[in-house]
Design an enzyme around this catalytic site. Structure first.
Site, PDB file in Angstrom:
ATOM      1  N   GLY B  11       0.967  -1.544   0.091  1.00  0.00           N
ATOM      2  CA  GLY B  11       0.024  -0.021   0.256  1.00  0.00           C
ATOM      3  C   GLY B  11       1.259   1.176   0.317  1.00  0.00           C
ATOM      4  O   GLY B  11       0.134   2.558  -0.503  1.00  0.00           O
ATOM      5  N   LYS B 128       0.328  -5.393  13.635  1.00  0.00           N
ATOM      6  CA  LYS B 128       0.741  -4.631  12.156  1.00  0.00           C
ATOM      7  C   LYS B 128       0.603  -3.279  11.981  1.00  0.00           C
ATOM      8  O   LYS B 128      -0.347  -2.637  12.603  1.00  0.00           O
ATOM      9  CB  LYS B 128      -0.158  -5.703  11.107  1.00  0.00           C
ATOM     10  CG  LYS B 128       0.408  -5.136   9.856  1.00  0.00           C
ATOM     11  CD  LYS B 128      -1.092  -6.276   9.133  1.00  0.00           C
ATOM     12  CE  LYS B 128      -0.788  -5.042   7.449  1.00  0.00           C
ATOM     13  NZ  LYS B 128       1.127  -5.062   7.295  1.00  0.00           N
ATOM     14  N   LYS B 212      -0.319  -8.599   3.309  1.00  0.00           N
ATOM     15  CA  LYS B 212      -0.947  -8.708   1.698  1.00  0.00           C
ATOM     16  C   LYS B 212       0.327  -9.474   1.038  1.00  0.00           C
ATOM     17  O   LYS B 212       0.034 -10.611   0.624  1.00  0.00           O
ATOM     18  CB  LYS B 212      -0.671  -7.748   1.234  1.00  0.00           C
ATOM     19  CG  LYS B 212       0.367  -6.971   1.447  1.00  0.00           C
ATOM     20  CD  LYS B 212       0.875  -7.210  -0.467  1.00  0.00           C
ATOM     21  CE  LYS B 212       2.135  -6.105  -0.392  1.00  0.00           C
ATOM     22  NZ  LYS B 212       3.047  -6.283   0.706  1.00  0.00           N
ATOM     23  N   LYS B 275       8.143 -11.102   4.090  1.00  0.00           N
ATOM     24  CA  LYS B 275       8.345 -11.404   2.907  1.00  0.00           C
ATOM     25  C   LYS B 275       8.942 -12.206   2.760  1.00  0.00           C
ATOM     26  O   LYS B 275       8.492 -13.578   1.627  1.00  0.00           O
ATOM     27  CB  LYS B 275       8.805  -9.937   2.509  1.00  0.00           C
ATOM     28  CG  LYS B 275       7.809  -9.011   2.014  1.00  0.00           C
ATOM     29  CD  LYS B 275       8.231  -7.998   0.982  1.00  0.00           C
ATOM     30  CE  LYS B 275       8.040  -6.636   1.490  1.00  0.00           C
ATOM     31  NZ  LYS B 275       7.119  -6.749   1.532  1.00  0.00           N
TER      32      LYS B 275
END
Lengths: 312, 312
Positions: B11, B128, B212, B275
């Protein structure tokens, strides 16, 4: 794709003008989903178009209050947000009801862009009310402070008004058709669609809110829908609405009658007017039927037993 | 569906932490779309998963400021709003680029629900970061006033933190597959998906934001993607990141190496850690490859000439 019903439901059927507590909003979505799924029973396919007046207005209010440290987004971006908000709400409720009814369909909410003409005269004439109601004084002060246009809304108070141009094309139309063919109950053109104008090869966002009944009429025409079902707060359209002596509910009207009664001012601009006009447009373009009725009477209306039917 | 690439973009690649002016946001979306469309050249199909940290945080801030007259919506509803917001932004930019490149694909942004386990321990541990950065003092005052959890974010300031449970299922997975088969560039699982927990036959929203990259890994596994391409701010993952003497960029790592280096604390929890972890999970589940790189280096990375490759 021979028996598609387009079901158009107002943003205010899902939440009051101020936005609504989530629990209440969820309850309303469940009610919508129950009726929507009952309409599927006879092998019809369904596309739901929701409005977004209360929701987009609430977002506009909220973002302006933090504008000094969070950059406000354009109105069409807020409409896109409401497609996510109400798309998730309705698809979640639909999936629950579809599962409970043992049906094979599932819900799919698609972000949808709708094209308007860059030279639509409506773009310079704000008419569509969005967001909460204010007193006249507060509305005028907000208009001064924030550059809004404000207007009195059908005797219920003052609201912000924004331009509402006519939809002329639906960017994602082929995807919508494919989703319907694939057995999805599709939620599309939410809030009338995110309004875009063609600018050469590009699309650009337009500061407006498209009327969801007109978007639903266009969508119905493009997918070859058999019925355009426009939900409203009353079971039937009436002539002389509000007059104790003269009010008369209409079972069936022709397109010609609809147009004549619109011209005679039977239907208020902000509420029943656009519905009758959208219904007439769909019937004229498609030679199929439009129904105007309440959520509760929708199944009976589809069976020809309630509501107001608009025919060629 | 043999060569699907999942492209996950943060984002914050679309807007800074505060939200971003629309014109700047649109420019970034154009850049993303140009690169994304260039990845399609070799007959690959593409699904884009976007994050929503800045956007969902901005919405949360805005709605809390008007909470006295517009009822605040739950966090998962705000995530759904960002799916509309960024789904429209990215699909508009993609359609423009696809048209300009003469390609037959069109974009489709689908509202997506992602299932989490109701007993995921992460639900009681907010980690988060979302929304704007604050000074420690302001962050602590906001935490007191609004019931937030706040934490320091990777040396860049203080932010609100929310729970981030693991995704275990994707409600709209069949629809996503159909859209890809139909030649759409699909935008799905935006913001990690709208988080839902199963409650008997029903789904209920969960107050959390799913990472995400993990949602993209799960989506990649379920659609049989050939490559999970996770975009970040740097061209390659490094060991000893930030150390002048010891920093070492990694061209290829195995899942075993990835896990060992995560355990050794090479990758910060709020940024590179998830990630690498998501990449490892995808590779382990699918036996295909994951790539971690910047938007600029993405085409070269897909050709095997740049980025960090995670392999079995």
């Amino acid at each position: 794709m021979s028996d598609i019903v387009i079901l158009a439901v107002g943003g205010n059927a899902l939440a009051p003008a101020g936005g609504g507590e989530y629990r209440a909003v969820e309850g309303r979505a469940r009610g919508l989903a129950r009726t929507a799924v009952s309409l599927l029973a006879d092998n019809a396919q369904l596309i739901i178009v929701h409005g977004n007046g209360p929701q987009v207005g609430a977002l506009a209010l909220a973002q302006e209050s933090v504008a000094s440290y969070v950059p406000p987004q354009p109105l069409f971006v807020l409409s896109a947000m409401t497609q996510g908000q109400l798309g998730q709400l309705i698809s979640q409720a639909l999936d629950t009801e579809l599962g409970r009814s043992g049906r094979a369909e599932t819900a799919a909410a698609l972000v949808t862009h709708v094209i308007v003409a860059a030279d639509d005269p409506a773009l310079s004439r704000p008419t569509k009310p969005i967001g909460p109601f204010f007193s006249e004084g507060r509305a005028r002060r907000l208009a001064d402070a924030r550059g809004w246009s404000v207007a009195e809304d059908a005797g219920r108070g003052w609201r912000r008004v924004v331009p509402s141009p006519q939809p002329v094309d639906i960017v994602e139309i082929e995807t919508i058709k494919e989703l319907v063919r694939g057995g999805r109950v599709v939620i599309a053109c939410g809030g009338g669609g995110v309004p875009m104008a063609r600018d050469g090869n590009k699309l650009r966002g337009v500061e407006a809110v498209i009327d969801k009944d007109f978007a639903a009429a266009l969508l119905g025409e493009r997918v070859g829908a058999s019925t355009l079902l426009l939900l409203t707060g009353v079971d039937q359209v009436s002539l002389h609405y509000g007059s104790m002596e003269e009010q008369r509910a209409i079972d069936t009207m022709t397109v010609a009658e609809a147009r004549a009664w619109i011209d005679e001012g039977h239907f208020p601009a902000g509420s029943m007017g656009p519905k009758v006009s959208a219904a007439a447009r769909f019937v004229e373009a498609s030679d199929r039927q439009a129904l105007i009725t309440s959520l509760k009477a929708a199944p009976e209306a589809l069976a020809g037993l309630a509501g107001t039917r608009v025919v060629a």
